[in-house]
Design a protein around this motif. Sequence first.
Motif, PDB file in Angstrom:
ATOM      1  N   ARG A 144       0.916  -1.178   0.078  1.00  0.00           N
ATOM      2  CA  ARG A 144       0.061   0.292  -0.053  1.00  0.00           C
ATOM      3  C   ARG A 144       0.744   1.376   0.098  1.00  0.00           C
ATOM      4  NH1 ARG A 144      -4.094  -0.682   4.888  1.00  0.00           N
ATOM      5  NH2 ARG A 144      -5.443  -2.608   4.087  1.00  0.00           N
ATOM      6  N   GLY A 145       0.391   2.264  -0.832  1.00  0.00           N
ATOM      7  CA  GLY A 145       0.908   3.539  -0.504  1.00  0.00           C
ATOM      8  C   GLY A 145       1.921   4.082  -1.510  1.00  0.00           C
ATOM      9  N   GLY A 146       2.020   3.324  -2.782  1.00  0.00           N
ATOM     10  CA  GLY A 146       2.839   3.886  -3.976  1.00  0.00           C
ATOM     11  C   GLY A 146       4.043   4.185  -3.729  1.00  0.00           C
ATOM     12  N   GLU A 147       4.590   5.413  -3.858  1.00  0.00           N
ATOM     13  CA  GLU A 147       6.081   5.685  -3.565  1.00  0.00           C
ATOM     14  C   GLU A 147       6.467   5.403  -2.347  1.00  0.00           C
ATOM     15  OE1 GLU A 147       8.588   6.394  -5.362  1.00  0.00           O
ATOM     16  OE2 GLU A 147       7.719   6.775  -7.423  1.00  0.00           O
ATOM     17  N   ASP A 148       5.674   5.812  -1.293  1.00  0.00           N
ATOM     18  CA  ASP A 148       6.043   5.463   0.097  1.00  0.00           C
ATOM     19  C   ASP A 148       5.801   4.123   0.781  1.00  0.00           C
ATOM     20  OD1 ASP A 148       7.222   6.625   2.218  1.00  0.00           O
ATOM     21  OD2 ASP A 148       5.245   7.000   3.381  1.00  0.00           O
ATOM     22  N   SER A 149       5.304   3.182   0.056  1.00  0.00           N
ATOM     23  CA  SER A 149       4.709   1.835   0.207  1.00  0.00           C
ATOM     24  C   SER A 149       6.319   1.101   0.927  1.00  0.00           C
ATOM     25  CB  SER A 149       4.217   0.955  -0.620  1.00  0.00           C
ATOM     26  OG  SER A 149       5.130   0.763  -1.677  1.00  0.00           O
ATOM     27  N   ILE A 150       6.055   0.249   1.775  1.00  0.00           N
ATOM     28  CA  ILE A 150       7.139  -0.602   2.266  1.00  0.00           C
ATOM     29  C   ILE A 150       7.851  -1.334   1.282  1.00  0.00           C
ATOM     30  CG2 ILE A 150       7.760  -2.584   3.653  1.00  0.00           C
ATOM     31  CD1 ILE A 150       5.169  -1.790   5.541  1.00  0.00           C
ATOM     32  N   GLN A 151       7.173  -1.876   0.127  1.00  0.00           N
ATOM     33  CA  GLN A 151       7.790  -2.613  -1.026  1.00  0.00           C
ATOM     34  C   GLN A 151       8.632  -1.564  -1.725  1.00  0.00           C
ATOM     35  OE1 GLN A 151       7.795  -5.576  -1.595  1.00  0.00           O
ATOM     36  NE2 GLN A 151       8.922  -5.450  -3.638  1.00  0.00           N
ATOM     37  N   ALA A 152       8.141  -0.461  -2.101  1.00  0.00           N
ATOM     38  CA  ALA A 152       8.856   0.590  -2.695  1.00  0.00           C
ATOM     39  C   ALA A 152      10.149   1.070  -2.079  1.00  0.00           C
ATOM     40  CB  ALA A 152       7.949   1.573  -3.402  1.00  0.00           C
ATOM     41  N   ASN A 153       9.984   1.375  -0.644  1.00  0.00           N
ATOM     42  CA  ASN A 153      11.028   1.821  -0.263  1.00  0.00           C
ATOM     43  C   ASN A 153      12.116   0.663  -0.006  1.00  0.00           C
ATOM     44  OD1 ASN A 153      10.941   4.410   1.326  1.00  0.00           O
ATOM     45  ND2 ASN A 153       9.042   3.947   1.463  1.00  0.00           N
ATOM     46  N   LEU A 154      11.483  -0.536   0.383  1.00  0.00           N
ATOM     47  CA  LEU A 154      12.474  -1.616   0.432  1.00  0.00           C
ATOM     48  C   LEU A 154      13.463  -1.767  -0.923  1.00  0.00           C
ATOM     49  CD1 LEU A 154      13.402  -4.107   2.377  1.00  0.00           C
ATOM     50  CD2 LEU A 154      11.571  -5.419   0.942  1.00  0.00           C
ATOM     51  N   GLN A 155      12.815  -1.897  -2.153  1.00  0.00           N
ATOM     52  CA  GLN A 155      13.414  -1.911  -3.346  1.00  0.00           C
ATOM     53  C   GLN A 155      14.468  -0.592  -3.387  1.00  0.00           C
ATOM     54  OE1 GLN A 155      10.126  -2.491  -6.231  1.00  0.00           O
ATOM     55  NE2 GLN A 155      10.971  -4.493  -6.190  1.00  0.00           N
ATOM     56  N   ARG A 156      14.148   0.547  -3.041  1.00  0.00           N
ATOM     57  CA  ARG A 156      14.958   1.707  -3.230  1.00  0.00           C
ATOM     58  C   ARG A 156      16.167   1.385  -2.252  1.00  0.00           C
ATOM     59  NH1 ARG A 156      10.761   5.294  -3.777  1.00  0.00           N
ATOM     60  NH2 ARG A 156      10.428   5.354  -1.458  1.00  0.00           N
ATOM     61  N   ASN A 157      16.021   0.804  -0.936  1.00  0.00           N
ATOM     62  CA  ASN A 157      17.070   0.753   0.138  1.00  0.00           C
ATOM     63  C   ASN A 157      17.926  -0.385  -0.136  1.00  0.00           C
ATOM     64  OD1 ASN A 157      16.153   3.182   1.395  1.00  0.00           O
ATOM     65  ND2 ASN A 157      14.836   1.994   2.611  1.00  0.00           N
ATOM     66  N   VAL A 158      17.315  -1.362  -0.509  1.00  0.00           N
ATOM     67  CA  VAL A 158      18.247  -2.614  -0.654  1.00  0.00           C
ATOM     68  C   VAL A 158      18.490  -3.071  -2.015  1.00  0.00           C
ATOM     69  CG1 VAL A 158      17.969  -5.357   0.125  1.00  0.00           C
ATOM     70  CG2 VAL A 158      16.813  -3.367   1.669  1.00  0.00           C
TER      71      VAL A 158
ATOM     72  N   LYS B  44      -4.166   1.323 -12.431  1.00  0.00           N
ATOM     73  CA  LYS B  44      -4.146   2.704 -12.144  1.00  0.00           C
ATOM     74  C   LYS B  44      -2.575   3.317 -12.275  1.00  0.00           C
ATOM     75  CE  LYS B  44      -7.328   3.360  -8.976  1.00  0.00           C
ATOM     76  NZ  LYS B  44      -7.535   3.213  -7.402  1.00  0.00           N
ATOM     77  N   ILE B  45      -2.754   4.944 -12.439  1.00  0.00           N
ATOM     78  CA  ILE B  45      -1.590   5.622 -12.701  1.00  0.00           C
ATOM     79  C   ILE B  45      -1.110   6.573 -11.537  1.00  0.00           C
ATOM     80  CG2 ILE B  45      -0.448   6.995 -14.379  1.00  0.00           C
ATOM     81  CD1 ILE B  45      -2.884   6.728 -16.124  1.00  0.00           C
ATOM     82  N   ALA B  46       0.036   6.331 -11.025  1.00  0.00           N
ATOM     83  CA  ALA B  46       0.494   7.396  -9.974  1.00  0.00           C
ATOM     84  C   ALA B  46       0.185   8.821 -10.123  1.00  0.00           C
ATOM     85  CB  ALA B  46       1.934   7.162  -9.664  1.00  0.00           C
ATOM     86  N   THR B  47      -0.712   9.316  -9.111  1.00  0.00           N
ATOM     87  CA  THR B  47      -0.786  10.976  -9.485  1.00  0.00           C
ATOM     88  C   THR B  47      -0.693  11.491  -8.197  1.00  0.00           C
ATOM     89  OG1 THR B  47      -2.741  12.396 -10.188  1.00  0.00           O
ATOM     90  CG2 THR B  47      -3.489  10.375  -8.868  1.00  0.00           C
ATOM     91  N   THR B  48      -0.271  12.751  -8.456  1.00  0.00           N
ATOM     92  CA  THR B  48      -0.060  13.699  -7.220  1.00  0.00           C
ATOM     93  C   THR B  48      -0.906  14.811  -7.327  1.00  0.00           C
ATOM     94  OG1 THR B  48       1.910  14.552  -8.320  1.00  0.00           O
ATOM     95  CG2 THR B  48       2.346  13.033  -6.672  1.00  0.00           C
ATOM     96  N   GLY B  49      -1.543  15.074  -8.356  1.00  0.00           N
ATOM     97  CA  GLY B  49      -2.298  16.138  -8.465  1.00  0.00           C
ATOM     98  C   GLY B  49      -3.723  16.161  -7.647  1.00  0.00           C
TER      99      GLY B  49
END
Lengths: 322, 537
Positions: free
Chosen positions: B313-327, B404-409
Amino acid sequence: MSRSANLTPSQAGMKQANFRSYMRRYGTLYLLLILPIAFFIIFRYIPMAWILGAFKENNIFKAPWELPWAKNNGFEFFIKAFNDRTFINALRNTITLNLLDLACGFPAPILLALMLNELTFKRFKKVTQTVLYMPHFLSWIIISGLALRLLASNDGLINILYKRMSGNPDASIPFMSSNNWWVATYVVLGIWKEAGWGTIIYLAALTGISPELYEAAAVDGAGRFKRIWHVTLPGLRPTIITLLIMNLGRILGSEFDRPLALSNKLVTDVSQVISIYVYQNGLKANKFALTTAVGLFQSVVGVIFLVGANALAKRAGERGIM
Amino acid sequence: MKKLLTLVLALALVLSMCAISASAEELVDGKFAETKHITVEIYNRNNDGGTDPTNNVYTDYIKAGMLEKHNVEVEFVSIGRWTEVDDMNTALAAGDAPDVCVTYSYPTIQSYAGMGGIINLNDIGGKKLEEYKDILPNLWNLLGDFNIYYDQDPESGDLWAIEATLADNARINCFIRKDWLDKLGLALPTTEEEFHNCLVAFRDNAETLLGADADKMVPYSTSYDVAWRNDLLCVSYVPDEVKDEDLYINGFDDRHVLYPGYKEGVRVLNKWYNEGLVWKDFAEYASDSTHEDDMMKAGFVGAFMHNWDYPYRGGEDSIQANLQRNVGEDAAYIAVDSFVNNAGVHRKFLAPPIDRKVFFPATNDEPLASLLYVDFISDPETIAFLQLGKEGETYNAIEGGYEKIATTGDYLQNSLNNIDYTITVNGLYLGDATAVTTAMGYEKVDPELIKVANAAAKADGRVVATFNCGAIEAEQEYGTRLPEFRDSMLNKAVTASEADFDAVYDQGMQDYLDNGGQEIINERTEKIAQFYGYTAE
């Protein structure tokens, strides 16, 4: 009233004239007083009518005087509270924590004020005072966050250092997770937060002590500690007594945010205090009559302590506060 | 003078009663002749970069739709998502709750209903809810009698709330670091023993897996909410043959803690804890702490149980996305189904398809307009817009569903699929397009992981039958404080030494029962005997 009844008419007229000129002079001051008086009437006295809710059936949508009496001659909720083990625990914890706070937290600002008073280097004293006041302005939520990062059993900073120094990776001090340690942490954090702020009133009282007394004592050959003991402390005595009496009046009162923020599920046996009981039963479970009864009980005990302590103080030759 | 006053008052009373009874007839083609105004509760999640939940493109859509279709002005009032029960209590007690309210806590509704603070939906303008069925077609289509009358009192017929439907009843999953398993040459665990072996391997190979951060290794993490966060393990000790009726009797706690056999699951957790497999400080961090999530994001946590899609959950801030960025790109949490009961089944106890509860407080002067709102929000067209957003902006149509597409607007959704607005349905409700859309619905996450997770969460699921025995008085009395006792018991039991486990658990359970748990069980036993003729063996 009775005195004015004995006055002759001319005297009464004089009085009236005096009153009029008095009011002309000070009337605006009385006008200013209206706002604070209104505050106390609206927010302190009128709500007292709702104390009746402790003796009535539980319903927040009706005023207490419209409701039927609770069972057992209105004492249903008092009986309920005292039959509730959770409440008895909360009562015990409140008293324990408050007594410890009193025993450890009450002398702390006095000692601190005495120490500050002995500092001769003015600027250093100012800076120290400011630093000491600072924690008072932090909320307990922030302090609990800091405390956890520092004191957590395993990955808190202090325990990490302790492990490194002792060379034992399993060594740790359960600051937040064992009952006794938690109580100690609670009390020490309380002192850390409020002791500095508490010095203000003592420091103010210290300025009232005549320097001549110190000079006289010095001439008589009294050293530093003798002067503190025989001049400074007696000078602080009325302030200390006043604050002590007021503190005793709060013996059953309890802070809310402090135990709530510092507590966790492991230490509920010692951390659940009356305010949390009231929050959980009143606001969360809508038992307003029950919690009003508990609140009334707290206030009554508080008043008894206040009056009792005051009477004792007077008997011991102090001025007291009433 | 007095007579005149009485007369005026009486006249006013008669007039106001006329106004109430006339309100139903005021509708012409579903529209009020005169514009009505209602307030509607909306959760505020305070998420980073989120929009104002009371005023954004989605609320504009709802407002415009309600005005056009029913001539009703809608105003949104925000209530904190994570403090909703407390906030709702305060608002109800103060008499300023919104006209249309929603909460997860039925006990809150019940206790205010008992004090006359809630509208009886079976007595609006003197009519039963059924008599409004014609003007509420969408509501009935979406929820059916099961959800609408779920909370109806079997004796008095009082109805204080309508149960929203749970479109997807996936509940909890167990996640494990796939990349760690690969690195250590381990297969996905399919039994408790294999799962345990994985945790031991994580612990013993901390140097290989984390290098310099080896001392930060947490093979398995949990939180103070032990019952939710270890459900799959604990319920795998519930005997398969247990009857629905007995589950009802012991079912007050929706985290299953009173189910038979539960204690043995907690014992396993206690053993793991003492073997150094579980995050040591879990009990010391409060509900709003992000510490555990941060450890997962940093890549220190080997396995955990949580909501079925939690790490995604949470797009860019999800655990999965962070994990991939960090590890690294290959780092991933995957759902595994490792806990088997005595019949060899991966049992999960799933909730019946009920979710949040929609109700009107007594301060609501427009119950009819409010009902029409609930109907409007249940319209498939409304739901589709709220869940998907705008084509090209938040989603693209793909084969069999939507991506779904990521959106910030402006079109950013504050809650996943805008569930906070679709108060009558939780979960994607797009007909045939649902499955594909669900798998594609997580930005930055491989759809395969979602498919695995969704299937695992429901595999061998058992939906416990519903018994409508009316309000249980003991639940109103003790219901809100028992979770505190439950959490306290479980936290102490898990962190106790193995030798003390029984004593600590039993003492905690005794406290739970003494503080109202037993009374609830007794009352449920009596009620199910009364309404269904069931006697426990």
